[in-house]
Design a protein around this motif. Structure first.
Motif, PDB file in Angstrom:
ATOM      1  N   HIS B  87       0.856  -1.192   0.000  1.00 36.65           N
ATOM      2  CA  HIS B  87       0.000   0.000   0.000  1.00 36.65           C
ATOM      3  C   HIS B  87       0.889   1.239   0.000  1.00 36.65           C
ATOM      4  O   HIS B  87       0.945   1.944   0.996  1.00 36.65           O
ATOM      5  CB  HIS B  87      -0.816   0.070   1.295  1.00 36.65           C
ATOM      6  CG  HIS B  87      -1.976  -0.863   1.376  1.00 36.65           C
ATOM      7  ND1 HIS B  87      -3.041  -0.801   0.523  1.00 36.65           N
ATOM      8  CD2 HIS B  87      -2.246  -1.875   2.229  1.00 36.65           C
ATOM      9  CE1 HIS B  87      -3.911  -1.738   0.860  1.00 36.65           C
ATOM     10  NE2 HIS B  87      -3.450  -2.400   1.886  1.00 36.65           N
ATOM     11  N   PHE B  89       2.077   5.108  -0.647  1.00 41.97           N
ATOM     12  CA  PHE B  89       1.402   6.383  -0.905  1.00 41.97           C
ATOM     13  C   PHE B  89       1.768   6.721  -2.351  1.00 41.97           C
ATOM     14  O   PHE B  89       2.803   7.314  -2.624  1.00 41.97           O
ATOM     15  CB  PHE B  89       1.876   7.461   0.063  1.00 41.97           C
ATOM     16  CG  PHE B  89       1.672   7.076   1.512  1.00 41.97           C
ATOM     17  CD1 PHE B  89       0.439   6.601   1.945  1.00 41.97           C
ATOM     18  CD2 PHE B  89       2.697   7.192   2.435  1.00 41.97           C
ATOM     19  CE1 PHE B  89       0.243   6.239   3.273  1.00 41.97           C
ATOM     20  CE2 PHE B  89       2.505   6.838   3.766  1.00 41.97           C
ATOM     21  CZ  PHE B  89       1.281   6.358   4.177  1.00 41.97           C
ATOM     22  N   GLY B  90       0.888   6.310  -3.284  1.00 37.65           N
ATOM     23  CA  GLY B  90       1.237   6.236  -4.697  1.00 37.65           C
ATOM     24  C   GLY B  90       1.618   7.548  -5.360  1.00 37.65           C
ATOM     25  O   GLY B  90       2.450   7.567  -6.260  1.00 37.65           O
ATOM     26  N   ASN B  91       1.017   8.644  -4.923  1.00 38.08           N
ATOM     27  CA  ASN B  91       1.322   9.929  -5.571  1.00 38.08           C
ATOM     28  C   ASN B  91       2.472  10.662  -4.903  1.00 38.08           C
ATOM     29  O   ASN B  91       2.833  11.755  -5.310  1.00 38.08           O
ATOM     30  CB  ASN B  91       0.092  10.829  -5.587  1.00 38.08           C
ATOM     31  CG  ASN B  91      -0.971  10.303  -6.521  1.00 38.08           C
ATOM     32  OD1 ASN B  91      -0.718  10.099  -7.707  1.00 38.08           O
ATOM     33  ND2 ASN B  91      -2.148  10.023  -5.983  1.00 38.08           N
ATOM     34  N   MET B  92       3.014  10.055  -3.864  1.00 37.12           N
ATOM     35  CA  MET B  92       4.163  10.668  -3.197  1.00 37.12           C
ATOM     36  C   MET B  92       5.422   9.934  -3.634  1.00 37.12           C
ATOM     37  O   MET B  92       5.360   8.798  -4.086  1.00 37.12           O
ATOM     38  CB  MET B  92       3.985  10.582  -1.671  1.00 37.12           C
ATOM     39  CG  MET B  92       2.757  11.312  -1.181  1.00 37.12           C
ATOM     40  SD  MET B  92       2.319  10.900   0.531  1.00 37.12           S
ATOM     41  CE  MET B  92       3.437  11.959   1.436  1.00 37.12           C
ATOM     42  N   THR B  93       6.576  10.574  -3.478  1.00 36.17           N
ATOM     43  CA  THR B  93       7.817   9.910  -3.868  1.00 36.17           C
ATOM     44  C   THR B  93       8.225   8.916  -2.783  1.00 36.17           C
ATOM     45  O   THR B  93       7.675   8.922  -1.678  1.00 36.17           O
ATOM     46  CB  THR B  93       8.956  10.938  -4.048  1.00 36.17           C
ATOM     47  OG1 THR B  93       9.221  11.531  -2.772  1.00 36.17           O
ATOM     48  CG2 THR B  93       8.582  12.022  -5.043  1.00 36.17           C
ATOM     49  N   GLU B  96       9.335  10.765   0.209  1.00 31.98           N
ATOM     50  CA  GLU B  96       8.220  11.321   0.981  1.00 31.98           C
ATOM     51  C   GLU B  96       7.463  10.238   1.744  1.00 31.98           C
ATOM     52  O   GLU B  96       7.009  10.457   2.865  1.00 31.98           O
ATOM     53  CB  GLU B  96       7.265  12.080   0.057  1.00 31.98           C
ATOM     54  CG  GLU B  96       7.837  13.389  -0.445  1.00 31.98           C
ATOM     55  CD  GLU B  96       6.964  14.062  -1.495  1.00 31.98           C
ATOM     56  OE1 GLU B  96       6.919  15.297  -1.514  1.00 31.98           O
ATOM     57  OE2 GLU B  96       6.334  13.340  -2.294  1.00 31.98           O
ATOM     58  N   ASN B 131      13.385   9.962  -5.615  1.00 27.17           N
ATOM     59  CA  ASN B 131      12.428  10.969  -6.073  1.00 27.17           C
ATOM     60  C   ASN B 131      11.402  10.407  -7.049  1.00 27.17           C
ATOM     61  O   ASN B 131      10.695  11.148  -7.716  1.00 27.17           O
ATOM     62  CB  ASN B 131      13.161  12.155  -6.695  1.00 27.17           C
ATOM     63  CG  ASN B 131      13.976  12.893  -5.646  1.00 27.17           C
ATOM     64  OD1 ASN B 131      13.497  13.101  -4.531  1.00 27.17           O
ATOM     65  ND2 ASN B 131      15.201  13.228  -5.975  1.00 27.17           N
TER      66      ASN B 131
END
Lengths: 332, 238
Positions: B87, B89-93, B96, B131
């Motif tokens: 799981h 956090f797909g839109n975060m690097t 992050e 990144n």
């Protein structure tokens, strides 16, 4: 912005120079507008500001907090009613009443959240709409604020019209700048990380130590504050309110449109979306039904072929985020 | 004992998935969990991490009764978890993802979290992907991130749910090497895995679960040679 030089190898995205300078230019032009612009444009700006703030809040709520509400008009209407009631019944100047109304609206959001948060996903969306309808019907039965037919803002009687228009305009401008700045700073903060994490996966966020429930409540209350502010501003500018106008689901529908066109879950989304919405609204709204069909059609096309909106499209083509909240890692 | 589960019961409607299980894990120990599909292994993790609440029973962790704590509180108290299906956090690097885990799970300030994230990325071989958007990565890298993120919360106890599943043999070997390093640092681990040889190469103790009950618990080789385990898990009739 370099964060803590002892941890030198990590930097935050620098605050974006180009958008900030454009922003300053925009501000310079905007602040002086009452001295050279027509009253019509001032009024137009105030109205569109309300849509913009409202859409920013919907984006925060749905795009970042994952709470797709169809009932934000409850807070928009309450903001409007608070400013009118305080002005007409207690003699509070609407210029002071606008921020006060926003705060009162945020307080109202606390008990309402107890109802709304019992639901999830699609049920949450419907539930918030039902709550908004209940608020509308309740307000329509309060005769002191005009009941079902509404009331006019009388607190401005005796206030010079030009002065009123200029003040309203400047307040609107302040609200717009404050909204953008606060959301940008919030999303760049540590709490902003948590909110983005929740947006991406609630389960994972809570397994990584994020207090999801508290965070969502905070976002819900902040969004109510912003929606209340937008409503207070709108009805203080338009001088007349009725339950049907104040609590219309159209407010949220337009906000969803703006955010979808601009790009959901992106801070630039509502900025671009509001501009597009204003263009369409300004030039095509005379077409009545066809205008609404057109808006709906455009929203469908966008959600099918450009899910991340215009802001996402620009990001993909240029690789740039204009109001970036990213943290960039640089190796030693 | 770092973790003690006493008489845990959990049912979904009429289906009892955990039937009065009790077990404990010592500090520094690596416990392997085996069992057929649907035996209730992941549910056991959910009960420990707080994703699912117990019908009855008690969970103690690090001297504290955590039975009624929310998942985020259990994470903050030192239980790190990786999920069977990553799981991210797909839109975060990647970076992050890790600082979020360190900031909230590890309750650190952002600058401290940056250092932890860097350290974890280096040890997990994720530095070159720092990144990159987490959602756009390969399965192996997402699994690596899943483990790295759990590590960034600075856990005392690490719950690993089938992190070797779906990996090629060399990839699984690489992962085992990483886990051995983590173990050497004194982190307690519970690892659910079907890749048995990977599990055996690191587990101090093995527990076999079937139909929500403990079938065997003890020294890995003797558990593997247990006729009942052979019958249930490997389908070998004694």
């Amino acid at each position: 912005m370099t964060v803590h030089t002892q941890h030198i190898n990590m930097t935050r995205t620098p605050l974006p120079i180009l958008p900030i300078s454009l922003g300053v230019l925009f501000l310079g032009t905007a602040i002086t507008m009452p001295f050279w612009g027509q009253a019509y444009w001032l009024h137009e700006f105030v109205n569109i500001s309300c849509f913009f703030i409202f859409a920013m809040m919907w984006n925060l709520l749905a795009g970042y907090g994952g709470m797709v509400s169809v009932g934000q008009q409850a807070f928009f209407g309450l903001g409007g009613y608070f400013v009118l009631a305080m002005g007409n019944l207690a003699g509070v100047s609407p210029f002071i009443g606008i921020p006060l109304a926003a705060i009162l609206t945020a307080i109202m959001a606390l008990p309402l959240s107890k109802l709304a948060f019992r639901l999830n996903g699609g049920y949450f969306a419907i539930g918030t709409w039902v709550i908004a309808e209940v608020v509308r019907l309740t307000v329509a039965n309060i005769s002191i604020v005009g009941g079902g037919s509404g009331t006019s803002l009388t607190a401005f009687r005796g206030v010079d019209r030009v002065f009123r228009q200029h003040m309203t305009y400047w307040i609107a401008l302040t609200c717009v700048v404050a909204t953008v700045a606060l959301i940008l700073l919030f999303l760049r903060s540590k709490q902003g990380l948590a909110l983005q994490a929740i947006r991406d996966s609630e389960v994972a966020a809570s397994s990584q130590g994020v207090d999801v429930i508290r965070m969502k409540l905070a976002v819900y209350v902040v969004a109510a504050l912003g929606c209340g502010l937008a409503g207070a501003l709108y009805f203080a500018s338009n001088l007349r309110i009725s339950p049907d106008a104040a609590f219309s689901v159209n407010w949220t529908a337009f906000a969803i449109f703006i955010v979808m066109i601009g790009g959901v879950g992106r801070i630039e989304g509502p900025i671009i979306g509001t501009f597009v919405f204003w263009l369409i609204n300004h030039y095509l709204s005379d077409y009545g039904t066809w205008y609404l069909i057109g808006l709906g059609g455009l929203a469908i096309v966008m959600s099918l072929y450009m899910k991340d909106g215009l802001a996402g499209f620009i990001h993909r083509k240029t690789g740039k985020d204009f109001l970036s909240i990213k943290r960039i890692y640089r190796s030693k | 004992m770092l973790l003690t589960v006493e008489n845990a019961h959990k049912s979904y409607g009429a289906l009892a998935v955990t039937k009065g299980m009790s077990f404990s894990v010592e500090e520094g120990e690596t416990l392997g969990i085996l069992g057929p599909n649907g035996a209730g292994k992941t549910t056991l993790f959910n009960l420990i991490s707080g994703d699912v609440s117990l019908d009855s029973g008690i969970v103690h962790f690090n001297g504290q009764n955590i039975t009624t704590l929310a998942p985020f509180q259990r994470c903050q108290s030192g239980i790190g978890r990786s999920y069977q299906v990553p799981h991210p956090f797909g839109n975060m690097t990647v970076f992050e993802n890790l600082i979020t885990a360190a900031c909230f799970g590890g309750q650190m300030s952002e600058p401290e979290a940056y250092d932890v994230a860097e350290e974890v990325m280096n040890s997990m071989g994720l530095t070159s992907l720092a990144n990159q958007q987490a959602g756009s990565m390969t399965l192996l890298n997402r699994k690596r991130l899943e483990l790295a993120r759990a590590l960034a919360t600075r856990p005392k106890l690490l719950l690993l749910d089938e992190i070797a599943g779906g990996l090629t043999e060399p990839e699984a070997q690489e992962l085992v090497t990483e886990l051995k390093k983590i173990k050497a640092k004194g982190t307690t681990m519970i690892w659910i895995e079907h890749v048995v040889h990977a599990l055996l190469s690191i587990a101090d103790r093995l527990m076999v679960v079937n139909f929500g009950e403990k079938l065997a618990d003890g020294e890995p080789m003797s558990v593997m040679n247990d006729p009942e385990v052979k019958r249930v898990y490997m389908g070998i009739e004694a």
